[in-house]
Motif scaffolding. Structure first.
Motif, PDB file in Angstrom:
ATOM      1  N   PHE A 100     -67.600  -6.590  25.816  1.00  0.00           N
ATOM      2  CA  PHE A 100     -68.923  -6.912  26.369  1.00  0.00           C
ATOM      3  C   PHE A 100     -69.780  -5.655  26.492  1.00  0.00           C
ATOM      4  N   LYS A 125     -79.932 -14.254  31.592  1.00  0.00           N
ATOM      5  CA  LYS A 125     -79.742 -15.274  30.561  1.00  0.00           C
ATOM      6  C   LYS A 125     -78.580 -16.199  30.919  1.00  0.00           C
ATOM      7  N   MET A 126     -77.498 -15.614  31.437  1.00  0.00           N
ATOM      8  CA  MET A 126     -76.329 -16.434  31.770  1.00  0.00           C
ATOM      9  C   MET A 126     -76.591 -17.326  32.987  1.00  0.00           C
ATOM     10  N   PHE A 130     -78.481 -20.131  31.532  1.00  0.00           N
ATOM     11  CA  PHE A 130     -77.570 -20.968  30.753  1.00  0.00           C
ATOM     12  C   PHE A 130     -76.801 -21.931  31.660  1.00  0.00           C
ATOM     13  N   TYR A 179     -82.918 -22.415  29.751  1.00  0.00           N
ATOM     14  CA  TYR A 179     -82.210 -21.623  28.738  1.00  0.00           C
ATOM     15  C   TYR A 179     -82.658 -22.038  27.343  1.00  0.00           C
ATOM     16  N   GLY A 184     -81.642 -20.048  24.455  1.00  0.00           N
ATOM     17  CA  GLY A 184     -80.929 -19.208  23.491  1.00  0.00           C
ATOM     18  C   GLY A 184     -80.095 -20.025  22.516  1.00  0.00           C
ATOM     19  N   ARG A 185     -79.350 -19.308  21.701  1.00  0.00           N
ATOM     20  CA  ARG A 185     -78.483 -19.963  20.720  1.00  0.00           C
ATOM     21  C   ARG A 185     -77.109 -19.299  20.756  1.00  0.00           C
ATOM     22  N   HIS A 214     -72.219 -15.406  19.065  1.00  0.00           N
ATOM     23  CA  HIS A 214     -70.779 -15.170  19.030  1.00  0.00           C
ATOM     24  C   HIS A 214     -70.242 -15.006  17.608  1.00  0.00           C
ATOM     25  N   LYS A 265     -71.376 -13.323  15.329  1.00  0.00           N
ATOM     26  CA  LYS A 265     -71.478 -11.924  14.870  1.00  0.00           C
ATOM     27  C   LYS A 265     -70.420 -11.010  15.516  1.00  0.00           C
ATOM     28  N   LEU A 266     -69.672 -11.521  16.487  1.00  0.00           N
ATOM     29  CA  LEU A 266     -68.691 -10.685  17.194  1.00  0.00           C
ATOM     30  C   LEU A 266     -67.363 -10.682  16.433  1.00  0.00           C
ATOM     31  N   HIS A 298     -58.694 -13.755  22.995  1.00  0.00           N
ATOM     32  CA  HIS A 298     -59.740 -13.307  23.918  1.00  0.00           C
ATOM     33  C   HIS A 298     -60.341 -14.508  24.670  1.00  0.00           C
ATOM     34  N   TRP A 300     -60.731 -15.138  28.590  1.00  0.00           N
ATOM     35  CA  TRP A 300     -62.046 -15.486  29.150  1.00  0.00           C
ATOM     36  C   TRP A 300     -61.905 -16.701  30.060  1.00  0.00           C
ATOM     37  N   ILE A 318     -67.164 -25.716  25.621  1.00  0.00           N
ATOM     38  CA  ILE A 318     -68.019 -24.778  24.892  1.00  0.00           C
ATOM     39  C   ILE A 318     -67.154 -23.750  24.178  1.00  0.00           C
TER      40      ILE A 318
HETATM   41  C1  HEM Z   1     -63.745 -14.124  24.492  1.00  0.00           C
HETATM   42  C2  HEM Z   1     -64.777 -14.913  24.658  1.00  0.00           C
HETATM   43  C3  HEM Z   1     -66.211 -14.427  24.677  1.00  0.00           C
HETATM   44  C4  HEM Z   1     -66.728 -13.200  24.395  1.00  0.00           C
HETATM   45  C5  HEM Z   1     -65.987 -11.926  24.004  1.00  0.00           C
HETATM   46  C6  HEM Z   1     -68.170 -13.320  24.561  1.00  0.00           C
HETATM   47  C7  HEM Z   1     -69.054 -12.271  24.383  1.00  0.00           C
HETATM   48  C8  HEM Z   1     -70.415 -12.377  24.450  1.00  0.00           C
HETATM   49  C9  HEM Z   1     -71.340 -11.300  24.200  1.00  0.00           C
HETATM   50  C10 HEM Z   1     -70.938  -9.858  23.856  1.00  0.00           C
HETATM   51  C11 HEM Z   1     -72.592 -11.787  24.318  1.00  0.00           C
HETATM   52  C12 HEM Z   1     -73.907 -11.027  24.139  1.00  0.00           C
HETATM   53  C13 HEM Z   1     -74.382 -11.181  22.730  1.00  0.00           C
HETATM   54  C14 HEM Z   1     -75.663 -10.395  22.491  1.00  0.00           C
HETATM   55  O1  HEM Z   1     -76.405 -10.137  23.440  1.00  0.00           O
HETATM   56  O2  HEM Z   1     -75.925 -10.059  21.333  1.00  0.00           O
HETATM   57  C15 HEM Z   1     -72.461 -13.188  24.678  1.00  0.00           C
HETATM   58  C16 HEM Z   1     -73.520 -14.029  24.900  1.00  0.00           C
HETATM   59  C17 HEM Z   1     -73.382 -15.286  25.386  1.00  0.00           C
HETATM   60  N1  HEM Z   1     -72.212 -15.933  25.711  1.00  0.00           N
HETATM   61 FE1  HEM Z   1     -70.347 -15.287  25.303  1.00  0.00          FE
HETATM   62  N2  HEM Z   1     -68.487 -14.585  24.936  1.00  0.00           N
HETATM   63  C18 HEM Z   1     -67.323 -15.301  25.026  1.00  0.00           C
HETATM   64  C19 HEM Z   1     -67.186 -16.620  25.421  1.00  0.00           C
HETATM   65  C20 HEM Z   1     -68.213 -17.394  25.874  1.00  0.00           C
HETATM   66  C21 HEM Z   1     -68.058 -18.731  26.404  1.00  0.00           C
HETATM   67  C22 HEM Z   1     -66.727 -19.490  26.515  1.00  0.00           C
HETATM   68  C23 HEM Z   1     -69.323 -19.146  26.747  1.00  0.00           C
HETATM   69  C24 HEM Z   1     -69.776 -20.434  27.374  1.00  0.00           C
HETATM   70  C25 HEM Z   1     -69.009 -21.197  28.128  1.00  0.00           C
HETATM   71  C26 HEM Z   1     -70.248 -18.084  26.430  1.00  0.00           C
HETATM   72  C27 HEM Z   1     -71.616 -18.128  26.603  1.00  0.00           C
HETATM   73  C28 HEM Z   1     -72.504 -17.176  26.177  1.00  0.00           C
HETATM   74  C29 HEM Z   1     -73.949 -17.364  26.162  1.00  0.00           C
HETATM   75  C30 HEM Z   1     -74.723 -18.583  26.608  1.00  0.00           C
HETATM   76  C31 HEM Z   1     -74.499 -16.175  25.659  1.00  0.00           C
HETATM   77  C32 HEM Z   1     -75.975 -15.864  25.431  1.00  0.00           C
HETATM   78  C33 HEM Z   1     -76.330 -16.243  23.996  1.00  0.00           C
HETATM   79  C34 HEM Z   1     -77.807 -16.043  23.732  1.00  0.00           C
HETATM   80  O3  HEM Z   1     -78.593 -16.947  24.042  1.00  0.00           O
HETATM   81  O4  HEM Z   1     -78.177 -14.952  23.271  1.00  0.00           O
HETATM   82  N3  HEM Z   1     -69.540 -17.030  25.914  1.00  0.00           N
HETATM   83  N4  HEM Z   1     -71.137 -13.519  24.746  1.00  0.00           N
END
Ligand code: HEM
Length: 146
Positions: free
Chosen positions: A48, A62-63, A66, A77, A79-80, A85, A87-88, A95, A99, A127
């Protein structure tokens, strides 16, 4: 004028959530406490921090939007999650297990009711499953396993 169906639905949904103890203040607490755990985690924290860098305040907002959109139908909210994700490339399936474990642990500590705990865990699991399908599903592997 009569309320629209969508408006009535939103009001009923929000009333039920409020009955579980879920409101804007709880959503805010949920997000703050969850990402405190994420950032302290030796596996997830660096992932992160590496992506978000200086952008934590914006990410937290943002969260909150969401989860507010999901739990209270705030509609804030826009976003997309999927492309964010996709791109990660450093993220693997395990992981997501971690989480979800931290997410559940956090709710165990702060949820105002069993219903609130189940509500958030169930949505997070759905999700997560959908994100994992987008990130890891390999049709070739699927054919091989038949
Ligand atoms: C190992 C699991 C996960 C990792 C490592 C992860 C990591 C990340 C990271 C690094 C971002 C920021 C991306 C950016 O700003 O470019 C992000 C955004 C986000 N994550 Fe996750 N995430 C995980 C799981 C989840 C789960 C399970 C959910 C929902 C239940 C979630 C919901 C979101 C949302 C809503 C965003 C914002 C997207 C947007 O609108 O830009 N994530 N996540």
């Amino acid at each position: 004028m009569d309320k629209s169906f969508a408006e009535v639905h939103r009001e009923n949904y929000r009333r039920q959530a409020n009955g579980y103890g879920i409101d804007e203040a709880f959503v805010s607490l949920l997000v703050e406490s969850f990402y405190t755990k994420i950032r302290a985690d030796s596996d997830l924290g660096p992932i992160f921090d590496g992506v978000i860098g200086e952008g934590w305040p914006a990410h937290m907002n943002k969260m909150k939007q969401f989860w507010g959109a999901i739990a209270l139908k705030t509609g804030e909210y826009h976003g997309r999650p999927m492309p964010a994700h996709m791109k990660l490339k450093q993220v693997e399936r395990w992981h997501f297990d971690r989480w979800l474990e931290l997410f559940a642990q956090n709710l165990e500590e702060i949820a105002p009711s069993p219903e609130a705990k189940n509500f958030f865990n169930a949505r997070a699991q759905n999700i997560a499953r959908s994100l994992m399908t987008g990130m890891f599903y390999d049709p070739a592997q699927d054919l091989l396993e038949r």
